[in-house]
Design an enzyme around this catalytic site. Structure first.
Site, PDB file in Angstrom:
ATOM      1  N   LYS A  62      39.101 -15.370  46.314  1.00 16.87           N
ATOM      2  CA  LYS A  62      39.346 -14.126  47.075  1.00 16.87           C
ATOM      3  C   LYS A  62      40.571 -14.305  47.968  1.00 16.87           C
ATOM      4  O   LYS A  62      40.526 -14.150  49.194  1.00 16.87           O
ATOM      5  CB  LYS A  62      38.143 -13.711  47.896  1.00 16.87           C
ATOM      6  CG  LYS A  62      37.002 -13.277  47.004  1.00 16.87           C
ATOM      7  CD  LYS A  62      36.006 -12.410  47.715  1.00 16.87           C
ATOM      8  CE  LYS A  62      34.829 -12.133  46.796  1.00 16.87           C
ATOM      9  NZ  LYS A  62      34.074 -13.339  46.414  1.00 16.87           N
ATOM     10  N   ASN A  68      53.778 -16.057  49.779  1.00 12.22           N
ATOM     11  CA  ASN A  68      54.064 -17.472  49.512  1.00 12.22           C
ATOM     12  C   ASN A  68      52.778 -18.289  49.396  1.00 12.22           C
ATOM     13  O   ASN A  68      52.633 -19.124  48.496  1.00 12.22           O
ATOM     14  CB  ASN A  68      54.960 -18.055  50.613  1.00 12.22           C
ATOM     15  CG  ASN A  68      55.346 -19.487  50.296  1.00 12.22           C
ATOM     16  OD1 ASN A  68      55.986 -19.743  49.280  1.00 12.22           O
ATOM     17  ND2 ASN A  68      54.908 -20.419  51.122  1.00 12.22           N
ATOM     18  N   GLY A 168      26.729  -8.410  41.817  1.00 11.11           N
ATOM     19  CA  GLY A 168      25.716  -7.694  42.603  1.00 11.11           C
ATOM     20  C   GLY A 168      24.449  -7.449  41.795  1.00 11.11           C
ATOM     21  O   GLY A 168      23.547  -6.751  42.234  1.00 11.11           O
ATOM     22  N   ALA A 171      19.978 -10.642  42.508  1.00 11.06           N
ATOM     23  CA  ALA A 171      19.662 -10.945  43.911  1.00 11.06           C
ATOM     24  C   ALA A 171      20.125  -9.853  44.876  1.00 11.06           C
ATOM     25  O   ALA A 171      19.496  -9.619  45.904  1.00 11.06           O
ATOM     26  CB  ALA A 171      20.280 -12.282  44.292  1.00 11.06           C
ATOM     27  N   SER A 175      21.725  -3.623  38.757  1.00  9.18           N
ATOM     28  CA  SER A 175      21.258  -3.987  37.416  1.00  9.18           C
ATOM     29  C   SER A 175      22.424  -4.049  36.445  1.00  9.18           C
ATOM     30  O   SER A 175      23.407  -3.313  36.589  1.00  9.18           O
ATOM     31  CB  SER A 175      20.196  -3.008  36.916  1.00  9.18           C
ATOM     32  OG  SER A 175      20.795  -1.912  36.277  1.00  9.18           O
ATOM     33  N   ALA A 176      22.274  -4.956  35.463  1.00 11.70           N
ATOM     34  CA  ALA A 176      23.334  -5.122  34.464  1.00 11.70           C
ATOM     35  C   ALA A 176      23.522  -3.826  33.696  1.00 11.70           C
ATOM     36  O   ALA A 176      24.650  -3.378  33.459  1.00 11.70           O
ATOM     37  CB  ALA A 176      22.963  -6.262  33.522  1.00 11.70           C
ATOM     38  N   ARG A 191      22.688 -16.123  41.511  1.00 15.55           N
ATOM     39  CA  ARG A 191      21.372 -16.689  41.819  1.00 15.55           C
ATOM     40  C   ARG A 191      20.308 -16.394  40.772  1.00 15.55           C
ATOM     41  O   ARG A 191      19.448 -17.235  40.512  1.00 15.55           O
ATOM     42  CB  ARG A 191      20.908 -16.185  43.196  1.00 15.55           C
ATOM     43  CG  ARG A 191      21.643 -16.846  44.338  1.00 15.55           C
ATOM     44  CD  ARG A 191      21.483 -16.081  45.638  1.00 15.55           C
ATOM     45  NE  ARG A 191      22.269 -14.852  45.658  1.00 15.55           N
ATOM     46  CZ  ARG A 191      22.298 -13.996  46.678  1.00 15.55           C
ATOM     47  NH1 ARG A 191      21.576 -14.237  47.753  1.00 15.55           N
ATOM     48  NH2 ARG A 191      23.055 -12.917  46.612  1.00 15.55           N
TER      49      ARG A 191
HETATM   50  P1  BMP Z   1      24.699 -13.446  43.255  1.00 14.23           P
HETATM   51  O1  BMP Z   1      24.424 -12.912  41.832  1.00 14.23           O
HETATM   52  O2  BMP Z   1      23.986 -14.717  43.526  1.00 14.23           O
HETATM   53  O3  BMP Z   1      24.503 -12.395  44.285  1.00 14.23           O
HETATM   54  O4  BMP Z   1      26.253 -13.866  43.287  1.00 14.23           O
HETATM   55  C1  BMP Z   1      27.284 -12.932  43.209  1.00 14.23           C
HETATM   56  C2  BMP Z   1      28.611 -13.656  43.168  1.00 14.23           C
HETATM   57  O5  BMP Z   1      29.658 -12.679  43.112  1.00 14.23           O
HETATM   58  C3  BMP Z   1      28.904 -14.534  44.375  1.00 14.23           C
HETATM   59  O6  BMP Z   1      29.689 -15.629  43.927  1.00 14.23           O
HETATM   60  C4  BMP Z   1      29.727 -13.643  45.276  1.00 14.23           C
HETATM   61  O7  BMP Z   1      30.625 -14.389  46.087  1.00 14.23           O
HETATM   62  C5  BMP Z   1      30.504 -12.805  44.255  1.00 14.23           C
HETATM   63  N1  BMP Z   1      30.886 -11.455  44.728  1.00 14.23           N
HETATM   64  C6  BMP Z   1      29.929 -10.561  45.167  1.00 14.23           C
HETATM   65  O8  BMP Z   1      28.729 -10.840  45.173  1.00 14.23           O
HETATM   66  N2  BMP Z   1      30.345  -9.332  45.618  1.00 14.23           N
HETATM   67  C7  BMP Z   1      31.639  -8.960  45.642  1.00 14.23           C
HETATM   68  O9  BMP Z   1      31.940  -7.839  46.042  1.00 14.23           O
HETATM   69  C8  BMP Z   1      32.607  -9.858  45.168  1.00 14.23           C
HETATM   70  C9  BMP Z   1      32.201 -11.104  44.696  1.00 14.23           C
HETATM   71  O10 BMP Z   1      33.104 -11.934  44.210  1.00 14.23           O
END
Ligand code: BMP
Length: 214
Positions: A62, A68, A168, A171, A175-176, A191
């Site tokens: 991020k 630079n 997102g 956890a 949803s996918a 997670r």
């Molecule tokens: P998790 O499925 O455990 O919530 O992890 C989500 C991952 O995506 C983490 O590595 C988090 O830093 C990243 N992420 C996120 O959750 N939301 C964002 O808006 C941008 C992300 O990179």
């Protein structure tokens, strides 16, 4: 980055050896592995190179800095084996252009709106502008939240041909299926896979959910 399953593992596991075992177990179920500061700080940047022997690696640093510094971070990530790097879009045109130029053949993905509730405060109101700017600067795609499918639709309409990677799922409550239906090309899951007792089966279940929609 290939698109066979539409699934990307967010490997935020901080035990380096366990992270490698998980990566090996899911490498044919995911299209790429995204790593972030937790793993790099705990196990070292060598992890980028090690994991790149198992899967494409997305360095989720991020990056949000002056051009630079952006260049130095992107070049070093690519040198170590990253196939893609995630940067913040809010840094503006010069930093985004520098990221794309420094990446060479690697891909740059820009964050337009973050998936957590705080993402509503400053990123969400500017997501469309950031997607338009990113497209103009030549990024490969965007990070848009599975927790808010409408935000994925906004990015999709602002940047039609570019890729959308959506975190997102699981956890954080998204949803996918709803992310993919809203226009995401890939979902990013952390997670719900690496924290599971059986990461391979957890990843396969999400892969099957995505497959039914593609
Ligand atoms: P998790 O499925 O455990 O919530 O992890 C989500 C991952 O995506 C983490 O590595 C988090 O830093 C990243 N992420 C996120 O959750 N939301 C964002 O808006 C941008 C992300 O990179």
């Amino acid at each position: 980055m290939r698109r066979e399953t539409g699934l990307i593992l967010a490997l935020d596991e901080t035990d380096g050896e366990k992270a490698v075992r998980i990566a090996e177990s899911v490498s044919d179920t995911v299209d790429a592995i995204k790593i972030n500061w937790p793993l790099v700080l705990s196990a070292g940047p060598e992890m980028i190179t090690r994991l790149s022997g198992i899967s494409d690696v997305i360095c989720d640093f991020k990056v949000a800095d002056i051009p630079n510094t952006v260049r130095l971070i992107v070049e070093e990530s690519v040198r170590r084996g990253a196939s893609a790097i995630i940067v913040h879009a809010f840094t503006g045109e010069d930093s985004l252009r520098e990221a794309v130029s420094a990446a060479g053949k690697a891909e740059i993905f820009a964050v337009t709106e973050m998936s957590h509730p705080g993402g509503m405060m400053f990123t969400a109101p500017h997501a469309r502008e950031m997607a338009e700017l990113g497209a103009k600067c030549g990024v490969a795609g965007f990070i848009a939240p599975a927790t808010r499918p409408d935000a994925i639709r906004t990015v999709r309409s602002a940047a039609r041909g570019l890729k959308i990677l959506s975190p997102g799922v699981g956890a954080q409550g998204g949803s996918a299926s709803s992310a993919i239906s809203a226009g995401a090309d890939y979902v990013i899951v952390g997670r719900a896979i690496y924290g599971s007792d059986d990461p391979k089966s957890a990843a396969s279940l999400i892969r099957d959910e995505i497959r039914r929609l593609l």
